[in-house]
Write a protein that holds these residues in place. Sequence first.
Motif, mmCIF file in Angstrom:
data_model
loop_
_atom_site.group_PDB
_atom_site.id
_atom_site.type_symbol
_atom_site.label_atom_id
_atom_site.label_comp_id
_atom_site.label_asym_id
_atom_site.label_seq_id
_atom_site.Cartn_x
_atom_site.Cartn_y
_atom_site.Cartn_z
ATOM 1 N N MET A 33 -3.686 -11.741 11.616
ATOM 2 C CA MET A 33 -4.630 -11.239 10.615
ATOM 3 C C MET A 33 -4.028 -11.386 9.225
ATOM 4 N N LYS A 34 -2.743 -11.075 9.142
ATOM 5 C CA LYS A 34 -2.066 -11.162 7.847
ATOM 6 C C LYS A 34 -2.073 -12.582 7.326
ATOM 7 N N ILE A 35 -1.796 -13.511 8.230
ATOM 8 C CA ILE A 35 -1.642 -14.886 7.786
ATOM 9 C C ILE A 35 -2.991 -15.515 7.435
ATOM 10 N N ILE A 36 -4.014 -15.205 8.231
ATOM 11 C CA ILE A 36 -5.287 -15.864 7.936
ATOM 12 C C ILE A 36 -6.042 -15.203 6.790
ATOM 13 N N ARG A 37 -5.610 -14.008 6.444
ATOM 14 C CA ARG A 37 -6.322 -13.311 5.374
ATOM 15 C C ARG A 37 -6.096 -14.010 4.049
ATOM 16 N N LYS A 38 -7.171 -14.244 3.339
ATOM 17 C CA LYS A 38 -7.013 -14.950 2.064
ATOM 18 C C LYS A 38 -7.055 -13.991 0.875
ATOM 19 N N GLY A 39 -7.458 -12.770 1.087
ATOM 20 C CA GLY A 39 -7.510 -11.848 -0.039
ATOM 21 C C GLY A 39 -7.760 -10.438 0.436
ATOM 22 N N LEU A 40 -8.034 -9.578 -0.502
ATOM 23 C CA LEU A 40 -8.242 -8.168 -0.194
ATOM 24 C C LEU A 40 -9.508 -7.945 0.624
ATOM 25 N N VAL A 41 -9.445 -6.973 1.508
ATOM 26 C CA VAL A 41 -10.645 -6.488 2.183
ATOM 27 C C VAL A 41 -11.176 -5.335 1.341
ATOM 28 N N THR A 63 -5.531 0.370 -13.701
ATOM 29 C CA THR A 63 -4.850 -0.875 -14.101
ATOM 30 C C THR A 63 -3.385 -0.815 -13.662
ATOM 31 N N PHE A 64 -2.764 -1.978 -13.544
ATOM 32 C CA PHE A 64 -1.338 -2.001 -13.222
ATOM 33 C C PHE A 64 -0.495 -1.575 -14.426
ATOM 34 N N GLU A 65 -0.991 -1.823 -15.644
ATOM 35 C CA GLU A 65 -0.250 -1.389 -16.842
ATOM 36 C C GLU A 65 -0.001 0.111 -16.832
ATOM 37 N N PHE A 82 -2.989 -10.669 -8.825
ATOM 38 C CA PHE A 82 -3.613 -9.348 -8.727
ATOM 39 C C PHE A 82 -4.046 -8.917 -10.131
ATOM 40 N N ASN A 83 -5.304 -8.640 -10.310
ATOM 41 C CA ASN A 83 -5.766 -8.200 -11.628
ATOM 42 C C ASN A 83 -5.799 -6.689 -11.746
ATOM 43 N N ALA A 84 -6.284 -6.048 -10.709
ATOM 44 C CA ALA A 84 -6.388 -4.591 -10.731
ATOM 45 C C ALA A 84 -5.971 -4.053 -9.366
ATOM 46 N N PRO A 85 -5.538 -2.785 -9.333
ATOM 47 C CA PRO A 85 -5.121 -2.208 -8.049
ATOM 48 C C PRO A 85 -6.300 -2.113 -7.069
ATOM 49 N N SER A 86 -6.022 -2.286 -5.809
ATOM 50 C CA SER A 86 -7.050 -2.104 -4.785
ATOM 51 C C SER A 86 -7.314 -0.604 -4.654
ATOM 52 N N ILE A 88 -6.829 1.517 -2.287
ATOM 53 C CA ILE A 88 -5.733 2.347 -1.787
ATOM 54 C C ILE A 88 -4.571 2.370 -2.790
ATOM 55 N N GLN A 89 -4.380 1.274 -3.491
ATOM 56 C CA GLN A 89 -3.290 1.196 -4.471
ATOM 57 C C GLN A 89 -3.530 2.128 -5.668
ATOM 58 N N GLU A 90 -4.783 2.297 -6.048
ATOM 59 C CA GLU A 90 -5.108 3.177 -7.184
ATOM 60 C C GLU A 90 -4.477 4.553 -7.028
ATOM 61 N N SER A 108 -5.009 2.739 6.396
ATOM 62 C CA SER A 108 -6.205 1.968 6.069
ATOM 63 C C SER A 108 -6.096 0.656 6.812
ATOM 64 N N GLN A 109 -7.234 0.034 7.004
ATOM 65 C CA GLN A 109 -7.227 -1.145 7.851
ATOM 66 C C GLN A 109 -6.447 -2.273 7.202
ATOM 67 N N SER A 110 -6.096 -3.212 8.020
ATOM 68 C CA SER A 110 -5.331 -4.359 7.583
ATOM 69 C C SER A 110 -6.071 -5.086 6.454
ATOM 70 N N GLY A 111 -5.344 -5.492 5.437
ATOM 71 C CA GLY A 111 -5.956 -6.264 4.361
ATOM 72 C C GLY A 111 -6.393 -5.450 3.151
ATOM 73 N N THR A 112 -6.093 -4.162 3.146
ATOM 74 C CA THR A 112 -6.566 -3.326 2.049
ATOM 75 C C THR A 112 -5.510 -3.126 0.946
ATOM 76 N N GLY A 113 -4.341 -3.730 1.137
ATOM 77 C CA GLY A 113 -3.357 -3.697 0.052
ATOM 78 C C GLY A 113 -2.191 -2.738 0.244
ATOM 79 N N LYS A 114 -1.946 -2.334 1.480
ATOM 80 C CA LYS A 114 -0.838 -1.404 1.736
ATOM 81 C C LYS A 114 0.512 -2.062 1.463
ATOM 82 N N THR A 115 0.692 -3.274 1.992
ATOM 83 C CA THR A 115 1.987 -3.934 1.850
ATOM 84 C C THR A 115 2.335 -4.127 0.383
ATOM 85 N N ALA A 116 1.364 -4.639 -0.360
ATOM 86 C CA ALA A 116 1.616 -4.855 -1.783
ATOM 87 C C ALA A 116 2.002 -3.536 -2.462
ATOM 88 N N ALA A 117 1.371 -2.445 -2.035
ATOM 89 C CA ALA A 117 1.658 -1.141 -2.637
ATOM 90 C C ALA A 117 3.092 -0.698 -2.364
HETATM 91 P P1 ADP Z 1 -2.304 -4.654 4.103
HETATM 92 O O1 ADP Z 1 -0.840 -4.406 4.013
HETATM 93 O O2 ADP Z 1 -3.130 -3.408 3.984
HETATM 94 O O3 ADP Z 1 -2.695 -5.473 5.280
HETATM 95 P P2 ADP Z 1 -1.866 -6.500 1.907
HETATM 96 O O4 ADP Z 1 -1.042 -5.746 0.938
HETATM 97 O O5 ADP Z 1 -1.159 -7.477 2.768
HETATM 98 O O6 ADP Z 1 -2.737 -5.506 2.816
HETATM 99 O O7 ADP Z 1 -3.025 -7.204 1.078
HETATM 100 C C1 ADP Z 1 -4.009 -8.008 1.699
HETATM 101 C C2 ADP Z 1 -4.289 -9.247 0.868
HETATM 102 O O8 ADP Z 1 -4.795 -8.893 -0.401
HETATM 103 C C3 ADP Z 1 -3.044 -10.081 0.606
HETATM 104 O O9 ADP Z 1 -3.426 -11.432 0.615
HETATM 105 C C4 ADP Z 1 -2.610 -9.634 -0.788
HETATM 106 O O10 ADP Z 1 -1.921 -10.655 -1.461
HETATM 107 C C5 ADP Z 1 -3.926 -9.323 -1.451
HETATM 108 N N1 ADP Z 1 -3.844 -8.218 -2.416
HETATM 109 C C6 ADP Z 1 -3.157 -7.054 -2.307
HETATM 110 N N2 ADP Z 1 -3.338 -6.270 -3.397
HETATM 111 C C7 ADP Z 1 -4.160 -6.946 -4.214
HETATM 112 C C8 ADP Z 1 -4.738 -6.675 -5.503
HETATM 113 N N3 ADP Z 1 -4.498 -5.537 -6.156
HETATM 114 N N4 ADP Z 1 -5.544 -7.618 -6.048
HETATM 115 C C9 ADP Z 1 -5.799 -8.775 -5.397
HETATM 116 N N5 ADP Z 1 -5.297 -9.091 -4.196
HETATM 117 C C10 ADP Z 1 -4.489 -8.200 -3.598
#
Ligand code: ADP
Length: 444
Positions: A33-41, A63-65, A82-86, A88-90, A108-117
């Motif tokens: 799921m991680k690899i095929i995901r192209k962006g945020l859910v 904002t990230f600022e 990344f332009n703005a926090p997802s 969950i990141q907010e 939160s489900q996969s793809g919502t931005g946990k890892t990036a956070a």
């Molecule tokens: P999770 O850990 O919940 O599965 P990820 O952090 O891996 O989610 O994020 C899922 C996808 O969204 C990744 O491709 C990541 O690069 C992208 N992503 C994460 N945060 C943002 C953001 N704030 N804006 C745009 N894309 C984001």
Amino acid sequence: NENAAGRKPEAGDGKREEDQADSASAAETSLLMKIIRKGLVESKQDLEIQRKDPNSPLYSVKTFEALHLKPELLKGVYAMGFNAPSKIQETALPTLLADPPQNMIAQSQSGTGKTAAFVLAMLSRVDPKKDYPQVLCLSPTYELAIQTGEVAARMAQFCPEIKLKYAVRGEEVGREKLTDHIIIGTPGKVMDWGIKYKVFDLKKIRVFVLDEADVMIATQGHHDQCIRIHKQLSKSCQMMFFSATYDKEVMDFAQYIVPNPIIIKLRREQESLDNIKQYYVRCKDQDEKYKAIQNIYGGITVGQAIIFCHTRKTATWLSGKMSQDGHSVAVLSGELTVEQRLLVLDRFRDGLEKVLITTNVLSRGIDVEQVTIVVNFDLPMDGHGRADCETYLHRIGRTGRFGKNGIAINLVDSDKSMNICKAIEKHFKKKIELLDADNSDEIE
Ligand code: ADP
């Protein structure tokens, strides 16, 4: 070949492996799921927040600022697109970065931005002037640890002074103490390095992250290893716990690992059967099922189809037949490695194959928008032979994002499968109509 993601499922009862229902482990699914995901859910659900003092509002950012990150880190975040926090990141980020540090459990489900956070939080907490490990992140498998490490490396691309070390199979250490700032690894190796060889001091870890905690406890032995590592940490270490699911078992584990947490939850975006036309076709046997497919597929010219089979054997048989008849067919089943699966999915996504035949390895997460028709060559059932409504929904249903119209066709070849079909109909309270497969004009 001990590639965890490519490991074959175990065959039991002396049955041939390909005759068995095909399923993927939690870790395999998560990685794919991680690899095929192209962006945020994106999610329309509201964030649920629990904290000790419900009267003190949680600060959130748009904002990230507003997070006052180090400029090099902010640059890294933007360089990732990344332009703005997802959603969950907010809420998670201000809390994760706050002083004094706060503990967090986030689900939160996969793809919502946990890892990036949490990666951003990990990088922010590093003091590069101190040359010892300060941040520890545990991942359930080699592949998942590498995925997280790669996110960290990209986000820290303008912070060359931050050093990261993988504690995974294949990595070795000598007698000297580690000078890296961040360790990302699997529990076994981290135990070896931290407890057995003592090449770093677990007491000096300032941030402890438990990633994919639900996958972690589904993996034999990891639960206890995590607890043993956790016991060595100092009381003041910041604990972060991330999971895609909400089961009681995960929550109990979370409460044990993370004292006084702020808990944030984002409910899964539900798939629905709205906008999906559901049919069933009466067939006598497998050959008639095949005829039904020929008729249906012949009648639909646009878009692509996904066909679900129960076993690898059926999938192989069906793909052979369809290829002989001149269809371009791809097969996705459990014996493929992650790389092979990605290749299959990428080709399908690019439209190089019009039909994807798959076993249960990936019922969730095939967000291929151009798929107009889903065929259940075999209806989904659980281990007891009962209707598996959840899997049915994952196969057929769409979330808001992919809310286009679709067609689902169920091939029914016995009283048993008819009963499953009826049970599914009843469960979702949505009619599954009889389709005369000799007359596919009926499909709208
Ligand atoms: P999770 O850990 O919940 O599965 P990820 O952090 O891996 O989610 O994020 C899922 C996808 O969204 C990744 O491709 C990541 O690069 C992208 N992503 C994460 N945060 C943002 C953001 N704030 N804006 C745009 N894309 C984001």
